[in-house]
Structures are given as C-alpha cells and as structure tokens.
Design a protein around this motif. Structure first.
Motif, mmCIF file in Angstrom:
data_model
loop_
_atom_site.group_PDB
_atom_site.id
_atom_site.type_symbol
_atom_site.label_atom_id
_atom_site.label_comp_id
_atom_site.label_asym_id
_atom_site.label_seq_id
_atom_site.Cartn_x
_atom_site.Cartn_y
_atom_site.Cartn_z
ATOM 1 N N THR A 187 0.847 -1.197 0.000
ATOM 2 C CA THR A 187 0.000 0.000 0.000
ATOM 3 C C THR A 187 0.890 1.256 0.000
ATOM 4 O O THR A 187 2.050 1.197 0.392
ATOM 5 C CB THR A 187 -0.888 0.034 1.263
ATOM 6 N N PRO A 188 0.360 2.408 -0.451
ATOM 7 C CA PRO A 188 1.142 3.665 -0.483
ATOM 8 C C PRO A 188 1.621 4.057 0.914
ATOM 9 O O PRO A 188 2.729 4.556 1.067
ATOM 10 C CB PRO A 188 0.153 4.691 -1.033
ATOM 11 N N LEU A 189 0.780 3.720 1.915
ATOM 12 C CA LEU A 189 1.182 4.076 3.271
ATOM 13 C C LEU A 189 2.430 3.304 3.654
ATOM 14 O O LEU A 189 3.409 3.874 4.169
ATOM 15 C CB LEU A 189 0.028 3.748 4.233
ATOM 16 N N GLN A 190 2.397 2.005 3.351
ATOM 17 C CA GLN A 190 3.559 1.159 3.641
ATOM 18 C C GLN A 190 4.759 1.670 2.875
ATOM 19 O O GLN A 190 5.875 1.727 3.388
ATOM 20 C CB GLN A 190 3.269 -0.300 3.231
ATOM 21 N N MET A 191 4.453 2.125 1.640
ATOM 22 C CA MET A 191 5.523 2.620 0.804
ATOM 23 C C MET A 191 6.156 3.877 1.442
ATOM 24 O O MET A 191 7.368 3.995 1.545
ATOM 25 C CB MET A 191 4.985 2.939 -0.599
#
Lengths: 662, 485
Positions: free
Chosen positions: A475-479
């Motif tokens: 996910t972008p957050l994880q990214m």
C-alpha cells in the motif's frame, strides 16, 4: 431219419435268421436244397485256354462245348442227361437288365448250332444277355444225375483278353442274389450264377501240363477249399508234354505246401476222344479219364453220406466264423459304453471348470491390484508435472497480477490429467474384462458383462475452486513508511559524517543520501513482499492439487473396485451356471451309465450265450468235417503221398483206392 | 531315307548338345556317350515274355543254333546278350570276368563252372553267326506274370530302357500281357511313335491240343488279335510262331531225319496209335525200328506235334533233310516272324535307334533337370514333330487305330505308302517284281491322288494333314527312283 448234417444246417439257418443275416440264410438254404438234390453238380473251372471245354467234351465223349483255338468259353454250358440231345440258350428277357427280378427266357436251339448261336448272341447283344447254355445228352455217365458245368475261364486279371469278356451280369449282383463266396474277393464274381463255385458240389480245376500251377490257380484253390471238400485238379494235355510226370510231381508239391488237399489227376482229352473213336480200352485207360470219372462217381454216390456232411462242415464253419466276428467285436467294444463315456466326460469337464474358475479369479485379482497401483502412479505423475509447472510459473510471475489466468490454466490442467488418467483406467479395465472372459471362452460363454464408466464430468465442479490466496499488497502508506525509514537512516548517516566537515546535519548531501536510501528501502520491501506472495500462491496451488489428487485417486480406485466387483459377480454367476449344467449332465450320465451297465451285462450274457451256441454248432460242423476227413482222404498228407498208385494204374485204384471207403 | 534332315543326324546333334550340357556329370555323360555309340551297333532286339513263354527257344530258333538259355547258377535274373563277333566268348558284367565257351554239335554252351559269386546283371555272349549281323538278340529274364501285383517291374523297365525293339512272347494273349505293352508306350517319345513292339504267340503248336492244323489256327488267332483295337494299338503286329518246331527245322540233323523217315515209312495205321501221346511214343512195342533213345531225342527236339507234322510232311513229299527242314521252318511261322522283324525293325533300324536315343534323352532331361534343359527339350520336341520318318510312323499308328477317318482302301494305301509293309520302294507301292517304268507310273498316280486329297476342302484338317504326310512319302519314293542307277 434226417441226417445229422441237415440238423446242423437247419440250426445254422435259425442262428443266421436270429442274427438278421438274410444273405447267409439264403445261401445256406440254397446249399441245403442243392445237397438234398440227388444230382451232383461238377464245375469245371480254371484259367483260360487250359482245356476246360475239351475236358467236358472228353468226359461225355461228345463235342457239346465249343472247344478250340479261338475265343475262350465265355458262356457257361451246363451238361445234363437227356433221352434225346437237346440244347437250350438261357438268357434274360430282351430289353430288361439282368436283375434279381428278371425271369430268364429259354430258347431251344439245334444242338449243332449251339456254338454259333452263342457267339451270334454275344455279338448281337453287347450287354451279353445270354446267361448260360444247357445241353442234354444221352450218356450213361450223366444218367445217374451227374451235371457238368463248363465254366468260363478266370483270368488272373479279370476280363478276358480275347475281346469277348463275359458280362452276363451287367454289373448287377448275381442273378439270383446269392453271393458266390463268403470270403469276398472271388474272381468268379462276374460269372453267371450257374458257373459260380457256390452252386457246385465238386470243383474240377483244370491246369495244363505245359507248365506248373500258377500262383493265381493256387489262390483260387485255397479259396474254394474253404467251401468245397471235394476238389480235383485235372492236369490236362499230358499227351503233348513228354515230362508231364515231373510237372505233376511239382504240382503235388505246390498243393501240399499250400495246404490244399486236392488230388491231382493227369488226363488227356485227346487220348480219351481217340479211344472213343477207336473203341480202345487201353487208350482210354491211358487218358486218365477213368480215374477222374471214378472220382466223380464216387463223390456222387457218397454225396449224401460223405460229401454233404463234409460240405456242411466247411460251410457252417465259415458261416459261424462270419457270425462270430461281429459278436467278438461287440464284446470287446462293450467296455466303453456311451453313457459311461458321458459320465467320464462330465467329470473331466467339472475338473476343468474348477481349474478355470481359480485361474480367472487369480487373473482378476492380480490384474486389479496392478491396475490400482499403475493408475495411482500415473495420477501422481501427472499431478507432479502440474506442480512443477506451477513452481516454474510462480518463480517468475506475480500472483497478484497472474492469478486470474493461472487459475483457469490450473483447472484445465487438472481436468485434462483426470480425463487422461480415467481413459487409461477404462482401457485397462476393458482389457482385464477381456482377459477374464478369455478364461471362460471355452464354455461358449464369451459374453462380456455390460459395463460402462464415464469420466466424471463434474470433477472440477465437485472439487472446491482454488481460493485466491491471501496476499499482501504494497500500500502507499507502507511505501511512504518504508521510504521514510530509509531516508531517515540515510540523512542521519551522511548528516553526521558531514558535520565533521563542519556542515550542518541537514545539508544537501545528507538529503540526497536520504532520498537514495528511501528508494532502496522501498524496492527491497516490495521484492520481499513479492516473494512472500509467490510462496503463498505456490502453497495454495499445491494444496489444491493435493486435494485434487486425493479426490481423483479415490474416484479411480472406486471405479476400479466397482469394475472388479462387477466382473467377479458376473463371472461367478456364470461359473456357477456352467457348473450346474455340468453337474446335471453328470447326474443324468451317471443314471444312464447305471442303466447301461445293466443292459450291457444283459447283452454280454446274450452274446456269450450266442457264442456258446455258435461254438456248439461249430463243434458239430468240425465233427462233420472230421468224419469226412478220416475215411476219405485222411487230411492233406495222403493226397500228396498218394500220387504213385494213381499214376501207375488209375482204373483199379479208383475203384478201391485210399479215397473211398464210405 | 526320305527325311530332308535325316533323323539320325538331328538326334546325334541333340545328343552332342546334351553332352555339352552334362559334361560335368560323369554318369549322365556316360549314358549319353553310350547312346551315341549305339548308333554304330546293330539293332537290339529283346525277346521277352512271362515265365515259360518260350523265350530261349525262340532265341535259338532265330539264331538257328542251340545257344540259349545259359543256365546261370543260383537262378539269378540275368540278361543274356547275343552279339556277333569273330571268336566265341562270353563275359559276365558288371564283374567283367570271362567264361569259356565251347562248341557243341548244334550250338554252343557256356561253361558256368568258373562262375564267380559276384552280382551279375548281364552276360554278353559273342557268337559268330550271320543272324546277328544286323541285330543283337537279348534273352531276358521272365517278366513277372504279375496280374494281381503291381505291374511296374524292374525287369520290364530295364528291357524298355536298354533295347530298341521288343518281341513280346505270350502263350495265350491275356490281359496281364497288355500291362507290359501299355508300359512300353509311356513317355513322350514312345507315344509319338509306338512302333517298337511285336506280339508273338509263342508255343503255337500247343494250341488246339496239337492237331496238325494247330499252326494255321494259331495264325488265324494272331490275325484276330491284331484286329482287336486294344492289341493293335499297342503293338506293330501279332505273329504266331512255334519256337520248338522252328528250332527243330533249323538244327535238323541227318540222324533225326533218318529216324523221322523210318517213322514215315511205317504204315499209318500202325504208327498213328503211337503218335497219340508222348507216353505212347516212347513206350514199348513201337512198330518202327527206332530206338527209344532216338525217339526220346526226337520228342525233346520236336515235341509230339513236331513229330506228327514232320512225319506227315515226309509222307507228302518233303523227303530230304533240307526240304523237311525248310518246310518245318516255313510252317512254324518263323519265316513270318523273321520277315516281320526285317520289315518292321531292321529296315527302320536307324529310325528305331534314333527313337531309343530320344527316349533315353527324354528320361535324362526329366530326371536331371538343370538350366539349359528347356532348350534341349524344345529341340527334342522339334525333332519329334518335324522328322518325316517319325511322322510316317505316327501316321501309321494313327491309321492302325483308325484315328484318321479314311475309307478302307484309302487307309490301306496310305499305310502301304508310309511303309507298313517295308520301306523299300516296291513294298511301298505294293508291287512284287516291278519294272522301273511301272514304279514311275504307280508313284506318279499315288502322288497325284494324295496331292488331290491333301488339298480337298471337303476333308477334315487331320485328314488333310495325313494326306500331306503321304504326299511327302510319295515324293520321297520318286526321289529315290530318280537316284536309282
């Protein structure tokens, strides 16, 4: 008082009738009538051109039979007594074939024309309708009832060479159906019945002195000796041959070595006819005819007392041997009766069936075990193949993106494997069925049980669909978080290092390194995520294929067992059915064999009784024959030793020689 | 002869070709050499027949001397060959040792005391005599009077293989005799020309109980036999012969004649009773002054029939030894037989030898086939079908069988022209003492007549063909007339 031989004949006739041998009955009755007749029939026979007709002519001192250089006698001539000379041609009714039903026509002809008439009728009617000729002449010799038959010559080979083969019978059996002989192979079988040896009381075989007895002549003598106790061998033409005594001695040796007890009388028809012309007793005595005549007259006088019993003795012995042959055969054949054979057959069949049923059961069990292991291996092999492909695929592909196509491919692959495996199973089952059926093919039950296995079509449906494995997305957050983590370390590392150089912690270099580190950390994170996703997908696929294998394997085993049970039930039923049939037939065979044994025992006793009866008859016949042999010739030996006196002085010896004391 | 390529020459050529083909097989080559050399030898005439049919007596009668049989120890089956030569001697084959031969009063005897225990098949006796100049006589073992058993016998096969022509003797022609005759006609060559057999009614004197006319009756019987198609188709002719009388005529000596003359001088009434039987003839109280031994010798030599005949002949004018001997020979049928042999066999010596050679070649080709045999077989067939000599013989056989449907007169003329009565010009034209002009006229007539027949469209094809053969024979006659001195 009826003579003994008459009893024997009548008894034999009854026995023959009981055996259903009408041919023998007819033959015996004919012989009986002939023996009761006071006439003596003398058959003059021999090879062609030996002087048979001339002998007859010389016996009665009249040229009644055509004798000479030309054609040999083809039509038998019967010479009997008559007050005035007569001649009659006897032939089949014109236009009718000679057969048992034909009534012969009789045509009187002038005595002088007999020969020409015979020749004319032979030439005119190619079917040879003339049966025989009858001549009556007034002669003292014949007055007592002597009948002379001048028979056609028998050729060693059959038909006469002189172009006028006797064909009176036209291939039909003898005129009145009496077989000329018992032994078969009678050379005179084509001869008119009047000239058949069976009709004669005494046989005179004519052989000329220019050569010794031939093999064919000795054969003929042997055959006739079976039925005729009185046979005379006349050695003719002794006037022509200087060394006829040598020939006569040799002939006597031949007769002795062949075991024929026939006296040999050397005669000369030429001398006899000359004697008649000149009325010279000395020449007559030299001709040898007085001895021959004496023998015939002796036989005639003794017909009732000696000749008839002796003939009957021989005849009945022959008949009984004929009757006994089939009986003996019946006795020996009785050992293997038909129902018993059936019983043995049934038992054999039962054993066979037992062996057969064991073998088909073994075959079925072995083959099925083989089948199961083979099919399992096959399936395992196929699934492993699929898994290998799955591994390869997910080594490269990202399940996140490729899952859709992968799922459909996996389903297809599984279905294909299942179908191929199943088809093979069906083939193998089919083969097994045929093999098992082959065991029972010998019983005519080659029907294969109805069975069919369908590839389970709904296989893929029944199998739970492979579920999407739970995969972690990046996910972008994880990214962002991973980027921050990376950049933090980068900024800190390079910021600290550059502070040494007097630069602030946050400077362009540390910021650049932070950005670099952030990028790397994001890439690493996404790679490890991908790895995790692939592993998950692989394990999911493996789980699915394992499920599939388990399920399908079960399915296959079930099917194979089902087929096995089906076959076992079918063939067990079939075997039982065959078994029942065999047992049933064995039971009936047993019953029949029991019944047959009783019957056979009965028949055995019957045959033995018949044989005993025949033996008694045979004994009597032998006694008759022996009674003749003792006073008459005393067996073959005296007939051989006897030539010296007969040659030296025929006439006196003829009167009281060793031959006559009856 | 009349054939354009002489038969002997073409057969020799064939044999030479065969020799090339079989040069590596010594046995076969030996046989072929043997066949080639036989052309130079006299014609081989076998005298054969069943047991006691009078074979040796007839051989003696033909040679005019008491030579046969050579009594062989152990009763072996031996072929005795009588051939011409300067000095008498005898050799036993295949062992190859010589036996001494000695002359007797009226012939010869072979001393068999030096007989060695070895297998002997052939005994070759060389004996100087005129009769053997053109023929070699073969006295064979008896052809088994099989009748019942299988007729194919070794003896019959050996006879048919080794000799050119056969005189088959029979006492009273019966069916068993036909077996041999039929056997003689097996094979391509034999069928193409069935011309090497004469049937001889031997011992004709015994017919009809030895009456004086027995020989005349026998001659009639022989004619009747010959007319029988079964017999006529198998042999060239039937001749009645009394071998005993013939031999007696040929070797009649003065003592015999003297004894016979004494008998003839005795009144008939006294003598006749003693001629009734052999016993009476050598018995006591004989009316003529002839010793018992002499009478016994006469009986052995002539037989009772011969004695009767001789006495009658002397009484009716043959009152010298020579005249009696000649008359006995004539009456015995020996003259007829010798004439038939000369006419049917010796005159056609070359053809008959060629025929035997062809038959031998046929059997060799048959038993030992190898590549190249086809060419020889074809050559053999070519010779068989094209040789005019063989064609004549074949036509003769067909005419005898009435297979070619000419009328009686035409058939007889055709038979005569193709040489039934002899191959000489006069015999073919059927005249006895002709002048050359007459011969020319007759041959021209015959030629014209048969040419017409050969072209006659009404006749069937086989008849026209037969006529062509006769035309060819007529042309041959004219060619020979032209070359006459």
């Amino acid at each position: 008082m009826a003579p003994v031989w008459l009893d024997v004949v009548d008894e034999t006739v009854r026995v023959c009738a009981a055996h259903g041998r009408t041919d023998l009955v007819r033959r015996l009755q004919q012989k009986r009538a002939q023996l009761l007749d006071s006439k003596l029939r003398v058959l003059v026979t021999g090879e062609p051109k030996q002087g048979k007709s001339q002998l007859v002519n010389a016996l009665i001192n009249a040229a009644v039979c055509p004798a000479g250089d030309g054609p040999t006698t083809s039509v038998p001539t019967v010479v009997h007594h008559a007050e005035v000379p007569t001649a009659t041609l006897v032939h089949t009714a014109a236009g009718e074939p000679a057969g048992p039903a034909a009534v012969p026509d009789r045509t009187p002809v002038p005595v002088g024309e007999l020969a020409s008439r015979i020749n004319a009728s032979q030439a005119g009617r190619p079917d040879g309708a003339v049966l025989h000729a009858e001549v009556g002449v007034p002669r003292g010799l014949l007055a007592s009832g002597l009948v002379l038959v001048d028979g056609p010559g028998f050729d060693g080979d059959g038909s006469g060479f002189n172009g006028d083969a006797p064909g009176f019978n036209g291939g039909a059996p003898n005129f009145d159906g009496d077989a000329p002989s018992f032994g078969g192979g009678e050379p005179a079988s084509r001869v008119s019945p009047v000239a058949s040896p069976a009709r004669a009381d005494v046989v005179v075989l004519v052989s000329d002195a220019t050569r010794e007895l031939s093999v064919a002549e000795v054969d003929l003598l042997l055959r006739m000796a079976r039925e005729h106790p009185h046979i005379v061998v006349a050695l003719t033409k002794i006037d022509l041959v200087p060394h006829w005594r040598l020939v006569a001695d040799r002939n006597r040796q031949h007769l002795a070595s062949a075991g024929v007890s026939a006296p040999l009388v050397p005669v000369s028809a030429t001398l006899r006819l000359q004697a008649a012309q000149a009325n010279d007793q000395a020449i007559n005595a030299e001709s040898g005819f007085p001895e021959l005549i004496a023998r015939l007259i002796r036989s005639h006088r003794a017909k009732r007392d000696v000749l008839a019993p002796a003939t009957v003795g021989l005849l009945v012995s022959t008949v009984i041997q004929q009757l006994a042959t089939p009986l003996r055969a019946g006795l020996s054949a009785a050992g293997a009766s038909e129902p018993l054979a059936r019983l043995h057959e049934a038992q054999r069949a039962l054993d066979q069936l037992r062996r057969c049923s064991t073998s088909w059961q073994n075959t079925l069990g072995d083959e099925m075990a083989n089948l199961l292991s083979d099919v399992e291996y096959d399936l395992r092999d196929r699934t492993r193949q699929i898994l290998r492909e799955v591994d390869e695929a997910f080594d490269a592909a990202d399940p996140l993106r490729a899952w859709g196509p992968f799922q459909s491919w996996l389903e297809t692959a599984c279905t294909d494997a299942a179908e191929a495996n199943f088809a093979w199973l069906v083939q193998r089952c089919d083969w097994i069925v045929n093999r098992v059926a082959g065991h029972l093919a010998g019983y005519g039950e080659d029907g294969v049980p109805e069975w069919s296995v369908e590839t389970p079509g709904a296989l893929s449906e029944r199998l739970a669909a492979i579920e999407q494995p739970n995969v972690e997305r990046f996910t972008p957050l994880q990214m962002a978080f991973a980027g921050l983590r990376g950049s933090y370390i980068g900024v800190l590392m390079f910021g600290l290092a550059t502070t040494l150089a007097g630069m602030p912690l946050i400077n362009p270099i540390s910021l650049g390194a932070g950005a670099l580190f952030a990028g790397k950390s994001i890439r690493d994170e996404s790679k490890s995520l991908l790895k995790r996703r692939q592993a998950t997908a692989k394990s999911a696929a493996q789980r699915h294929v394992d499920d599939f294998f388990l399920r399908l394997n079960k399915e296959c085993k079930d099917t194979a067992r089902w087929v096995q049970h089906l076959l076992r039930d079918h063939y067990t039923a079939l075997t039982e059915q065959i078994h029942d049939g065999i047992v049933h037939s064995a039971r009936t065979a047993k019953q029949a064999a029991d019944a047959d044994a009783v019957e056979r025992d009965q028949r055995h006793r019957d045959i033995q009784a018949q044989m005993r009866r025949l033996a008694v008859l045979y004994e009597r016949a032998q006694q008759l024959a022996a009674a003749r042999a003792a006073p008459t010739v005393g067996g073959p030996a005296p007939a051989v030793d006897g030539p010296a006196p007969t040659v030296a002085g025929p006439a006196p010896v003829a009167a009281d020689g060793p031959g006559h004391r009856a | 002869m009349t054939g354009s390529p002489p038969l002997g020459q073409s057969v020799r050529a064939l044999l030479t070709n065969a020799l090339e083909l079989y040069h590596d097989s010594p046995a076969t080559a030996g046989q072929l050499h043997h066949q080639l050399s036989r052309f130079e030898e006299p014609l081989r005439v076998a005298v054969t027949g069943p047991w006691r049919s009078g074979k040796s007596t007839l051989v003696n009668a033909l040679m005019g001397e008491q030579v046969a049989p050579v009594e062989v120890p152990d009763g072996q089956q031996v072929f005795t060959w009588y051939q011409d030569g300067s000095a008498p001697h005898a050799v036993a084959y295949p062992a190859g040792y010589e036996l001494p031969v000695s002359r007797t009063a009226d012939g010869m005897s072979v001393d068999v005391r030096r007989w060695q225990p070895a297998p002997v098949n052939d005994l070759v006796v060389t004996w100087p005599t005129r009769t053997l100049r053109h023929t070699t006589l073969v006295d064979t073992p008896a052809v088994p009077d099989a009748g019942v058993e299988a007729p194919p016998t070794a003896v019959a096969d050996m006879i048919l293989r080794d000799v050119d022509v056969v005189l088959y003797l029979t006492r009273d022609a019966r069916d068993t005799d036909l077996h041999f005759l039929q056997r003689a006609q097996a094979g391509l060559v034999a069928r193409a020309a069935p011309v090497n057999l004469l049937l001889v009614l031997s011992r004709a004197d015994e017919l009809g109980g030895g009456r004086l006319d027995a020989l005349i009756a026998a001659r009639q019987l022989a004619r009747r036999q010959h007319r029988d198609p079964r017999v006529g188709s198998l042999c060239l002719g039937v001749v009645a012969v009394s071998g005993l009388v013939a031999l007696a005529g040929r070797v009649l000596g003065e003592p015999d004649f003297a004894a016979l003359a004494t008998l003839a001088a005795t009144p008939r009434a006294e003598l006749d009773g003693f001629l009734l039987s052999t016993d009476r003839f050598i018995g006591q109280q004989f009316p003529a002054p002839v010793a018992v031994e002499a009478r016994r010798a006469l009986l052995d030599r002539l037989g009772i029939f011969g004695v009767r005949l001789a006495v009658t002949l002397i009484r009716t004018g043959s009152d010298s030894r020579a005249a009696l001997a000649a008359e006995l020979v004539r009456r015995s049928g020996l003259t007829d037989l010798r004439e038939a042999v000369a006419r049917c066999f010796v005159d056609r010596r070359e053809v008959l030898q060629a025929r035997s050679a062809l038959a031998a070649l046929e059997s060799i080709l048959h038993t030992d086939p190898r590549p190249g045999v086809e060419r020889l077989s074809a050559g053999l067939e070519h010779v068989l079908t094209t040789s005019h000599d063989l064609r004549e013989l074949r036509l003769l056989a067909w005419l005898r069988l009435h297979r070619v449907g000419f009328d009686g007169d035409l058939a007889a003329e055709a038979r005569r022209l193709v040489g039934e009565n002899g191959t000489g010009v006069a015999a073919r034209l059927g005249v006895d003492r002709p002048t050359t002009a007459e011969l020319w006229r007759l041959s021209a007539d015959a030629l014209a007549r048969w040419r017409e027949l050969a072209d006659d469209p009404v006749l069937r094809l086989d008849q026209r063909r037969a006529a062509q053969v006769v035309v060819r024979s007529c042309e041959g006659i004219q060619a020979r007339l032209r070359h006459r001195p």
